[in-house]
Design a protein around this motif. Structure first.
Motif, short mmCIF file in Angstrom:
data_model
loop_
_atom_site.label_atom_id
_atom_site.label_comp_id
_atom_site.label_asym_id
_atom_site.label_seq_id
_atom_site.Cartn_x
_atom_site.Cartn_y
_atom_site.Cartn_z
N ARG A 105 -1.73 3.27 11.14
CA ARG A 105 -1.48 3.18 9.70
C ARG A 105 0.03 3.12 9.45
O ARG A 105 0.79 3.91 10.03
CB ARG A 105 -2.09 4.39 8.98
CG ARG A 105 -3.61 4.39 9.01
CD ARG A 105 -4.17 5.64 8.39
NE ARG A 105 -3.87 6.86 9.18
CZ ARG A 105 -4.29 8.06 8.85
NH1 ARG A 105 -5.02 8.25 7.75
NH2 ARG A 105 -4.00 9.11 9.61
N GLU A 106 0.41 2.18 8.58
CA GLU A 106 1.84 2.02 8.35
C GLU A 106 2.32 2.77 7.12
O GLU A 106 3.52 2.83 6.85
CB GLU A 106 2.18 0.53 8.27
CG GLU A 106 2.06 -0.11 9.65
CD GLU A 106 2.39 -1.59 9.65
OE1 GLU A 106 3.38 -1.97 8.98
OE2 GLU A 106 1.65 -2.33 10.31
N ASN A 107 1.37 3.34 6.37
CA ASN A 107 1.77 4.08 5.18
C ASN A 107 1.96 5.57 5.46
O ASN A 107 2.12 6.37 4.55
CB ASN A 107 0.76 3.87 4.04
CG ASN A 107 -0.67 4.06 4.50
OD1 ASN A 107 -0.93 4.24 5.69
ND2 ASN A 107 -1.60 4.04 3.56
N TRP A 143 4.36 12.55 10.28
CA TRP A 143 3.16 12.98 9.54
C TRP A 143 1.93 12.89 10.42
O TRP A 143 1.10 13.80 10.48
CB TRP A 143 2.98 12.10 8.30
CG TRP A 143 1.87 12.58 7.39
CD1 TRP A 143 1.98 13.40 6.31
CD2 TRP A 143 0.47 12.26 7.52
NE1 TRP A 143 0.75 13.63 5.75
CE2 TRP A 143 -0.19 12.94 6.48
CE3 TRP A 143 -0.27 11.48 8.40
CZ2 TRP A 143 -1.58 12.87 6.28
CZ3 TRP A 143 -1.66 11.41 8.21
CH2 TRP A 143 -2.29 12.09 7.16
N LYS A 144 1.84 11.79 11.16
CA LYS A 144 0.68 11.60 12.04
C LYS A 144 0.66 12.63 13.17
O LYS A 144 -0.41 13.14 13.53
CB LYS A 144 0.70 10.20 12.65
CG LYS A 144 0.45 9.08 11.66
CD LYS A 144 0.48 7.75 12.40
CE LYS A 144 0.56 6.59 11.44
NZ LYS A 144 0.81 5.33 12.19
N ARG A 193 0.81 -1.22 0.00
CA ARG A 193 0.00 0.00 0.00
C ARG A 193 0.85 1.27 0.00
O ARG A 193 0.46 2.28 -0.56
CB ARG A 193 -0.93 0.01 1.21
CG ARG A 193 -2.12 -0.89 0.99
CD ARG A 193 -3.02 -0.86 2.20
NE ARG A 193 -3.57 0.48 2.39
CZ ARG A 193 -4.19 0.83 3.52
NH1 ARG A 193 -4.30 -0.01 4.50
NH2 ARG A 193 -4.68 2.04 3.64
N ASN A 194 2.00 1.19 0.63
CA ASN A 194 2.77 2.43 0.75
C ASN A 194 3.35 2.92 -0.57
O ASN A 194 3.68 4.09 -0.72
CB ASN A 194 3.85 2.32 1.84
CG ASN A 194 4.76 1.15 1.61
OD1 ASN A 194 4.57 0.43 0.62
ND2 ASN A 194 5.72 0.94 2.51
N LEU A 195 3.42 2.03 -1.56
CA LEU A 195 3.91 2.47 -2.87
C LEU A 195 2.90 3.41 -3.54
O LEU A 195 3.26 4.33 -4.25
CB LEU A 195 4.15 1.26 -3.78
CG LEU A 195 5.50 0.56 -3.56
CD1 LEU A 195 5.70 -0.50 -4.63
CD2 LEU A 195 6.65 1.57 -3.62
N LEU A 196 1.64 3.14 -3.24
CA LEU A 196 0.59 3.98 -3.83
C LEU A 196 0.72 5.44 -3.40
O LEU A 196 0.26 6.34 -4.08
CB LEU A 196 -0.79 3.48 -3.38
CG LEU A 196 -1.25 2.18 -4.04
CD1 LEU A 196 -2.53 1.70 -3.38
CD2 LEU A 196 -1.48 2.42 -5.52
#
Ligand code: 86X
Length: 528
Positions: free
Chosen positions: A371-373, A378-379, A3-6
């Motif tokens: 969330r790991e992405n 950021w959080k 997912r993190n590539l997205l």
């Protein structure tokens, strides 16, 4: 695909936009040097305006980036997002329970008003007429007679008060409704503070005696004070409106008044009116009293709206975004995991979930952002922007020491809390944050209060954006005169209220504006 590539394209766009701004806009160069700008670059979050720099722009950035408001294509109308509505619901739960204790019943009257009914109380409508929105058509055909959308519900409700009230046993009649109203304002719309549609509660009550009505006016006003001070941590002044500023259809108006130091403007927080018998006369709301004689009812009406939320945002928000008082925050504690190189992520994640569970089990509104992405940084910025009162970080070191790290939103203080006794400690901290937010806001408000005994002092204080407390003769002509003389780009000064809590007025004190004997201390200022 992981997912993190997205996320990568977003990141690229974010960086690109930032450098684009830097190159193309001169104004962005001015604030690009601030520490916050670095954070914005790194995270794609952050505000571009500061509270002291450009308050208006700051405010609209805070309410949108904080996910409270989304702008809508119709000017003056705003989408209230879940982050807003959860605050509204908490306030509603408090207020509704309190008025139910006072035996006030819930009702709902229609949104539409016929022209006939709307015009019934001419004096009441006069002056407001330009703000009334009308429905003139359905499909392709014009309505035979246009119908209005309620700007307030006196004329909607009172014909039925007249019908329902017959004898003294029908009194008191005490109704409240939660609804939307529409006032088609033309002066600059501001989310929450001045919008064309807003949510409110409107209470409408009728009594056999003036004494009962008077008592209720103050009981409701006290609930409004508590809403502001205990829930929103916003200090307010309780007082009476001048003849000029009162609700023209009523006998007298009381209000709670807040003050926004950055703009130097007062803001009417909520109103509680005694209507006297004016509406009873117009709408023939009569009853047979105990002696069998015909009598007229005494009425009140009172309201607070979603404006309350705007006052709260303006009061507490800072250059990192919203700052929510714990009592109204949908999420009081956000738990964030801090992964570190080869540390056991599973163990950290389950410690986070366990922490949320113990907090929630004891009535604290806690959530984890696992969330790991998104990076921890950021959080942090994200939840700071949304104003969550307390952040709990859990990393490998904390795990090893059987503790968590807590970071306060109001003052950025960081403390390590042992896992044992965590819930009690967090409860204490939330109470402390609530209290501290009120204290800080009150200190700032009090620092703006300026006593003005002469015209020169008054003008000087006004130019310094003060909340002015002045001895006044309480004459309408004099208030008009002050308004005229202070008219300018930023709006005229007017009375906000005469506080119930009156300082001593020494014998022989003169009115700051007319030089006549002063009757009372009154707050003056520009206002929203
Ligand atoms: C005044 C008075 C009163 C019930 C309250 O403040 C508490 C709740 N109403 C509201 N007011 C108007 O009467 C009014 C009327 C029309 Cl037609 C309008 F377009 C705008 C209004 N704004 C305020």
């Amino acid at each position: 695909m992981p997912r993190n590539l997205l996320l990568l394209p977003n990141l690229v766009v974010g960086v690109f936009l930032n450098s684009f701004l830097f190159l193309s806009s001169a104004s962005s160069i001015i604030h690009i040097h601030s520490a916050d700008e670095g954070r914005k670059k790194e995270t794609g979050l952050g505000l571009t305006n500061t509270k002291d720099g450009n308050f208006g722009e700051w405010y609209s950035e805070v309410v949108t980036n904080g996910e409270m408001i989304e702008y809508y294509e119709i000017s003056g109308c705003y989408i209230l997002r879940p982050w807003t509505m959860s605050i509204w619901e908490i306030m509603q739960t408090f207020f509704d329970a309190e008025i139910k204790k006072m035996k006030i019943k819930t009702c709902y009257f229609p949104l539409f008003v016929s022209n006939n009914v709307l015009q019934k109380e001419k004096d009441h409508i006069e002056g407001f007429a330009p703000e009334v929105a009308w429905v003139t058509r359905s499909g392709d055909s014009d309505l035979e007679v246009p119908i209005a959308i309620r700007p307030t519900s006196e004329t909607v409700m009172y014909p039925y008060f007249s019908k329902w009230i017959r004898g003294h046993r029908d009194l008191p009649l005490k109704l409240n409704q939660w609804c939307n109203v529409v006032r088609w304002e033309f002066s600059n719309p501001t989310p929450f503070i001045r919008s064309r549609e807003f949510l409110w509660q409107e209470g409408h009550t009728a009594f056999a005696t003036k004494e009962e009505a008077d008592t209720e006016v103050l009981e409701i006003l006290e609930l409004y004070r508590r809403l502001y001070e205990e829930y929103l941590a916003v200090p307010v002044v309780k007082g009476k409106k001048s003849e000029m500023e009162k609700f023209a259809g009523g006998l007298y108006t009381t209000s709670v008044e807040a003050f926004i130091p950055n703009t130097g403007r007062g803001v009417q927080g909520a109103t509680s009116h005694c209507l006297g018998q004016n509406f009873a006369k117009m709408f023939e709301i009569n009853f047979e009293d105990e002696k069998g004689e015909k009598a007229m009812v005494w009425q009140n009406s009172w309201a607070y709206s979603t404006r309350t939320i705007g006052v709260m945002v303006m009061t507490h928000g800072d250059d990192r975004g919203l700052v929510l008082p714990p009592k109204v925050a949908a999420i009081q504690v956000i738990v964030i995991h801090v992964p570190y190189k080869d540390a056991d992520i599973k163990e950290i994640l389950s410690a986070c979930s366990a922490t949320v569970k113990v907090l929630c089990d004891l009535g604290i509104r806690a959530e984890a952002d696992l969330r790991e992405n998104y990076s921890p940084g950021w959080k942090y910025s994200h939840w700071e922007m949304k104003g969550v009162p307390l952040r709990i970080e859990i990393g490998p070191k904390d795990l090893a020491n059987n503790q968590v790290r807590a970071v306060r939103r109001d003052n950025a203080a960081k403390i390590d809390i042992p896992m044992d006794g965590l819930v009690d400690k967090v409860k204490c901290m939330l109470d402390d944050i609530q209290q501290n937010m009120f204290n800080v806001a009150k200190q700032k408000r009090d620092a703006c209060v300026q006593v003005a005994k002469t015209w020169d002092e008054f003008i000087e204080a006004l130019s310094q954006k003060k909340l002015i407390l002045a001895p006044w003769c309480d004459e309408e002509e004099v208030e008009k005169d002050v308004k005229t003389k202070t008219k300018g780009e930023t709006g005229a000064a007017k009375t906000l209220c005469s506080p119930f809590d009156q300082p001593q007025l020494p014998e022989g004190t003169l009115c700051f504006a007319s030089g006549k004997p002063a009757k009372k201390w009154t707050y003056w200022g520009r206002s929203y």
